[in-house]
Design an enzyme around this catalytic site. Structure first.
Site, PDB file in Angstrom:
ATOM      1  N   LYS A   1      11.300  15.217   3.636  1.00  0.00           N
ATOM      2  CA  LYS A   1      10.240  14.525   4.361  1.00  0.00           C
ATOM      3  C   LYS A   1      10.495  13.018   4.404  1.00  0.00           C
ATOM      4  O   LYS A   1      11.289  12.483   3.636  1.00  0.00           O
ATOM      5  CB  LYS A   1       8.887  14.803   3.700  1.00  0.00           C
ATOM      6  CG  LYS A   1       8.776  14.323   2.262  1.00  0.00           C
ATOM      7  CD  LYS A   1       7.453  14.745   1.643  1.00  0.00           C
ATOM      8  CE  LYS A   1       7.370  14.279   0.187  1.00  0.00           C
ATOM      9  NZ  LYS A   1       6.091  14.675  -0.447  1.00  0.00           N
TER      10      LYS A   1
ATOM     11  N   ARG B   1      -4.327  18.546  -4.501  1.00  0.00           N
ATOM     12  CA  ARG B   1      -3.881  17.719  -3.398  1.00  0.00           C
ATOM     13  C   ARG B   1      -3.940  18.530  -2.105  1.00  0.00           C
ATOM     14  O   ARG B   1      -4.665  18.190  -1.190  1.00  0.00           O
ATOM     15  CB  ARG B   1      -2.465  17.190  -3.663  1.00  0.00           C
ATOM     16  CG  ARG B   1      -1.952  16.260  -2.582  1.00  0.00           C
ATOM     17  CD  ARG B   1      -0.604  15.673  -2.956  1.00  0.00           C
ATOM     18  NE  ARG B   1       0.447  16.691  -3.010  1.00  0.00           N
ATOM     19  CZ  ARG B   1       1.725  16.415  -3.290  1.00  0.00           C
ATOM     20  NH1 ARG B   1       2.086  15.172  -3.573  1.00  0.00           N
ATOM     21  NH2 ARG B   1       2.625  17.374  -3.316  1.00  0.00           N
TER      22      ARG B   1
ATOM     23  N   TYR C   1       8.158 -20.951  -5.867  1.00  0.00           N
ATOM     24  CA  TYR C   1       6.725 -21.019  -5.581  1.00  0.00           C
ATOM     25  C   TYR C   1       5.909 -21.102  -6.866  1.00  0.00           C
ATOM     26  O   TYR C   1       6.188 -20.395  -7.836  1.00  0.00           O
ATOM     27  CB  TYR C   1       6.267 -19.803  -4.787  1.00  0.00           C
ATOM     28  CG  TYR C   1       6.726 -19.767  -3.361  1.00  0.00           C
ATOM     29  CD1 TYR C   1       6.362 -20.770  -2.474  1.00  0.00           C
ATOM     30  CD2 TYR C   1       7.514 -18.728  -2.890  1.00  0.00           C
ATOM     31  CE1 TYR C   1       6.786 -20.752  -1.160  1.00  0.00           C
ATOM     32  CE2 TYR C   1       7.946 -18.688  -1.585  1.00  0.00           C
ATOM     33  CZ  TYR C   1       7.575 -19.700  -0.704  1.00  0.00           C
ATOM     34  OH  TYR C   1       7.990 -19.665   0.603  1.00  0.00           O
TER      35      TYR C   1
END
Length: 257
Positions: free
Chosen positions: A39, A134, A255
């Site tokens: 998948k 699920r 940063y």
């Protein structure tokens, strides 16, 4: 491998390692037909490359999420079995027929859709929920599902469920799910089974079933929580060093300083 000359990094995918990982699983469960979960474009590794490599080793059972993935795979591999784990998409029924896609019926709504006259001649698998919560028909509804399928003369190609904690072989959930899956099998006593994911294959013959659905292990990820993985690495990343700076001690970097 591709695009390295034009980008800051190159991702290397070792198809031979994927094939060897599949063969390792196949050897571990010799009485089980070893499938492959492919998948999400094989988890981003590339359906067009990975699926034919697995088929070349003898893999005949491929599991995808939705019909679109099934259509893509069918165009690559005309003769394999393709299972849609998300079940029946009522607005895409023609694709199941045209591309010979087998849904994993996961709910009463899926069962009702597949029992319709137009689809009942096509194969379907049946997903039962044994505790992952699920996808899957609940055990309480399974007898009613069996009656509906029998009335439509539909025999599921296999009964499947999914292990939640196979990454930890000592987890009590594994035995609990196996016991519930065996109860489901009592309602479908002659139906083949599909239960094991990558880690589940290593839990022993009781968990391996007739068809296994490995995913993460095939692609080099460890399916285990604590123990060492038996699988070869598949993916490596090489990046360009864009710049090296000598920074005085005490200076800030980046940063947020």
């Amino acid at each position: 491998t591709g695009g390295g000359a034009l980008t800051g990094a190159t991702l290397d995918i070792d198809l031979g390692a994927i094939q060897r990982n599949w063969c390792l699983l196949n050897k571990t469960a010799p009485n089980t037909q070893m499938g492959a979960c492919v998948k999400a474009d094989v988890y981003g590794l590339g359906m067009a490359h990975v699926a034919p490599a697995l088929a070349q080793q003898g893999c005949q059972h491929f599991f995808v999420a939705d019909p679109q993935e099934g259509v893509t795979l069918r165009k690559l591999l005309p003769d394999v079995n393709i299972y849609i784990m998300d079940g029946v998409f009522a607005d895409a029924l023609d694709s199941y027929t045209s591309y010979r896609l087998t849904p994993c019926l996961k709910s009463m709504a899926d069962v009702d859709a597949w029992c319709a006259k137009a689809l009942r001649e096509l194969p379907a698998a049946l997903h039962v929920d044994t505790g992952m919560h699920r996808l899957g028909v609940s055990l309480n509804d399974l007898k009613a599902v069996k009656d509906k399928l029998d009335a439509a003369n539909i025999k599921p190609v296999f009964l499947m469920s999914h292990l939640a904690c196979a990454d930890d072989p000592t987890h009590s959930q594994n035995a609990a799910q196996l016991a519930l899956f065996q109860k489901a099998q009592e309602i479908f006593p002659t139906t083949p089974t599909s239960f094991a994911n990558s880690a589940g294959v290593f839990l022993g013959e009781a968990y391996q079933g007739d068809i296994a659905r490995p995913g993460i292990g095939l692609y080099g990820g460890s399916p285990f929580l604590k123990q060492e993985s038996p699988f070869e690495a598949v993916v490596s990343l090489r990046g360009r060093v864009l710049q090296i700076q000598d920074v005085p001690a005490g200076d800030s970097i980046g940063y947020g300083a």
